[in-house]
Enzyme design. Structure first.
Site, PDB file in Angstrom:
ATOM      1  N   ASP A  82       0.801  -1.227   0.000  1.00 16.53           N
ATOM      2  CA  ASP A  82       0.000   0.000   0.000  1.00 16.53           C
ATOM      3  C   ASP A  82       0.835   1.279   0.000  1.00 16.53           C
ATOM      4  O   ASP A  82       1.983   1.302   0.414  1.00 16.53           O
ATOM      5  CB  ASP A  82      -0.952   0.014   1.196  1.00 16.53           C
ATOM      6  CG  ASP A  82      -0.217  -0.081   2.534  1.00 16.53           C
ATOM      7  OD1 ASP A  82       0.728  -0.889   2.634  1.00 16.53           O
ATOM      8  OD2 ASP A  82      -0.579   0.661   3.474  1.00 16.53           O
ATOM      9  N   GLU A 139      -0.739  -1.763   5.125  1.00 20.46           N
ATOM     10  CA  GLU A 139       0.169  -1.743   6.277  1.00 20.46           C
ATOM     11  C   GLU A 139       0.057  -0.434   7.036  1.00 20.46           C
ATOM     12  O   GLU A 139       0.222  -0.397   8.253  1.00 20.46           O
ATOM     13  CB  GLU A 139       1.621  -1.958   5.811  1.00 20.46           C
ATOM     14  CG  GLU A 139       2.603  -2.209   6.950  1.00 20.46           C
ATOM     15  CD  GLU A 139       2.970  -0.962   7.742  1.00 20.46           C
ATOM     16  OE1 GLU A 139       3.108  -1.070   8.977  1.00 20.46           O
ATOM     17  OE2 GLU A 139       3.103   0.120   7.153  1.00 20.46           O
ATOM     18  N   GLU A 140      -0.202   0.659   6.291  1.00 21.52           N
ATOM     19  CA  GLU A 140      -0.178   2.003   6.887  1.00 21.52           C
ATOM     20  C   GLU A 140      -1.429   2.276   7.727  1.00 21.52           C
ATOM     21  O   GLU A 140      -2.373   2.902   7.269  1.00 21.52           O
ATOM     22  CB  GLU A 140      -0.040   3.071   5.792  1.00 21.52           C
ATOM     23  CG  GLU A 140       1.236   2.959   4.963  1.00 21.52           C
ATOM     24  CD  GLU A 140       2.492   3.402   5.722  1.00 21.52           C
ATOM     25  OE1 GLU A 140       2.388   3.781   6.896  1.00 21.52           O
ATOM     26  OE2 GLU A 140       3.573   3.353   5.106  1.00 21.52           O
ATOM     27  N   ARG A 179      17.397  -6.753  15.368  1.00 16.08           N
ATOM     28  CA  ARG A 179      17.625  -7.092  16.775  1.00 16.08           C
ATOM     29  C   ARG A 179      16.622  -8.158  17.187  1.00 16.08           C
ATOM     30  O   ARG A 179      15.505  -8.203  16.658  1.00 16.08           O
ATOM     31  CB  ARG A 179      17.501  -5.864  17.680  1.00 16.08           C
ATOM     32  CG  ARG A 179      16.071  -5.403  17.916  1.00 16.08           C
ATOM     33  CD  ARG A 179      16.008  -4.077  18.650  1.00 16.08           C
ATOM     34  NE  ARG A 179      16.695  -4.086  19.920  1.00 16.08           N
ATOM     35  CZ  ARG A 179      16.163  -4.508  21.073  1.00 16.08           C
ATOM     36  NH1 ARG A 179      14.925  -4.982  21.099  1.00 16.08           N
ATOM     37  NH2 ARG A 179      16.849  -4.451  22.185  1.00 16.08           N
ATOM     38  N   HIS A 364       7.807   8.588   4.589  1.00  9.67           N
ATOM     39  CA  HIS A 364       6.602   9.408   4.765  1.00  9.67           C
ATOM     40  C   HIS A 364       6.831  10.878   4.417  1.00  9.67           C
ATOM     41  O   HIS A 364       5.991  11.721   4.721  1.00  9.67           O
ATOM     42  CB  HIS A 364       6.023   9.277   6.188  1.00  9.67           C
ATOM     43  CG  HIS A 364       5.474   7.911   6.474  1.00  9.67           C
ATOM     44  ND1 HIS A 364       4.462   7.678   7.380  1.00  9.67           N
ATOM     45  CD2 HIS A 364       5.780   6.701   5.958  1.00  9.67           C
ATOM     46  CE1 HIS A 364       4.190   6.374   7.421  1.00  9.67           C
ATOM     47  NE2 HIS A 364       4.993   5.762   6.567  1.00  9.67           N
TER      48      HIS A 364
END
Ligand SMILES: [Zn+2]
Ligand SMILES: [Zn+2]
Length: 397
Positions: A82, A139-140, A179, A364
């Site tokens: 997206d 996803e956003e 991580r 963004h």
């Protein structure tokens, strides 16, 4: 750059991946509207011989590839498709053709890299078992990963582990960062409405004042992190909206506050939710007004499984060398809905360096563009990961 060189097949796909990526960039679609994007993805996967399933979580696509050798094991590789509701300010040829829509997070690149990997593996499926290529919508902020899971993703396509990656401006090209444990934050939102008796701005004693209550609450909210969270833990409480009042000389009867809360652990998340609510009610009471409190848990923290992270580190080192992999990266307080998949299956989410992010080329930002120089690296990571997990020399599960 010191990496030892991606496989020839991926290298040969570089122009294709760049063309797909730029085409996707020019035609961005936001959450659950990824019709053209998912159509293209499905069409390509089918053309390469994968078994393709569409409409999972509205616009999600899964392409299934079986290895040349028999095997029971199966893994999931995930890309997001997206774009964002932003107006792009770039002027290059592949800039957005869709008004108010922009690939400002690089999901065009993520999709192109996973497509490249699918094509390379379909041409030479030298592995045992099954790879599910998961292309998710939304996803956003709109939880496309959860939508796919609720639509039976892992029942229909059972996997032992699931894997994700994100391009990362501000991190050198040719480097990976990861991580074990939490790598992205839980992203929650809150809304507090204070209600009192408004009145004349010159006669505050005849009413109650939601504005002073709101001011106290904004300040007090900052003590949640500084006074109630263990200093070793990380958290953010940001009030990002204050709405209320219309006239210079009138005290309003309502003020609404809104904002976001971020945390990396369930305990910290619980504390923020509880303390903010207590403060809203008690500070309101102290000012003689009332509070209505809504706290919404949106994305959970993105938590990498230790074994899968160690394996990802091994794979990344095999591509770019030990010096270019940081296995102990810092978490960020941004959110990521791959978190929902990692709640269901062990796996790992890695960050792939995208370069300095100059001239606004940050995630963004309306001047962002995915760095095509990392397409082959990302695709190589996917291919090597499959080889490591399901290849002839893969250790037993
Ligand atoms: Zn984003
Ligand atoms: Zn993103």
């Amino acid at each position: 750059m010191t990496y030892t060189g991606p496989m020839e097949r991926i290298e040969a796909l570089r122009p294709d991946m760049q063309a797909w990526r730029r085409d996707l960039h020019a035609h961005p679609e936001i959450a659950y509207q990824e019709e053209r994007t998912s159509g293209l993805v499905a069409e390509k996967l089918r053309a390469w011989g994968l078994d393709v399933h569409t409409g999972i979580g509205k616009t999600g696509v899964v392409g299934t590839l079986k290895g040349r050798h028999p095997g029971e094991r199966a893994i999931g590789l995930r890309a997001d498709m997206d774009a964002l509701p932003l107006q792009e300010t770039n002027t290059f040829e592949h800039r957005s053709q869709n008004e108010g829509r922009m690939h400002a997070c690089g999901h065009d690149g993520h999709t192109a890299m996973l497509l490249g990997a699918a094509k390379a593996m379909a041409e030479a499926p030298e592995f045992a078992g099954t790879v599910h290529f998961i292309f998710q919508p939304a996803e956003e902020g709109e939880a496309g990963a959860r939508a796919m899971i609720e639509d039976g993703l892992f029942q229909r396509f059972p996997v032992e582990s699931v894997w994700g990656l994100h391009n990362w401006p501000g991190q050198d090209v040719g480097t990976f960062d990861v991580r074990p444990g939490p790598i992205m934050a839980a992203t929650d939102t809150f809304r507090i409405t204070l209600t009192g008796h408004g009145g004349h701005g010159a006669m505050p004693h005849l009413g109650t004042d939601v504005v002073t209550a709101a001011a106290s609450l904004v300040s007090a909210a900052q003590t949640i992190v500084s006074r109630t969270i263990n200093p070793i833990d990380s958290a953010v409480v940001s009030v990002t909206m204050i709405h209320g009042g219309e006239a210079f000389n009138a005290i309003p009867s309502t003020v609404t506050l809104g904002g976001t809360a971020r945390s990396l652990s369930p305990q910290v998340r619980d504390t923020i939710e509880q303390r903010l609510g207590e403060m809203a009610h008690h500070i309101a009471a102290a000012h003689g007004v009332s509070a209505e409190y809504h706290y919404q848990r949106r994305y959970p923290p993105t938590v990498n499984a230790p074994d899968e992270t160690a394996l990802a580190v091994e794979v990344m080192r095999s591509i770019v060398g030990e010096a270019n992999v940081n296995p102990d990266g810092q978490p960020t307080m941004g959110g990521e809905d791959f978190a929902f998949m990692l709640q269901e299956k062990p796996g790992c989410y890695v960050r792939l360096g995208a370069g300095p992010g100059q001239a606004g080329c940050m995630l963004h930002n309306t001047g962002y563009d995915f760095n095509d120089d990392i397409l082959t690296l990302g695709a190589t990571y996917w291919v090597r990961l499959v080889q490591r997990l399901l290849g002839p020399d893969a250790p037993p599960a």
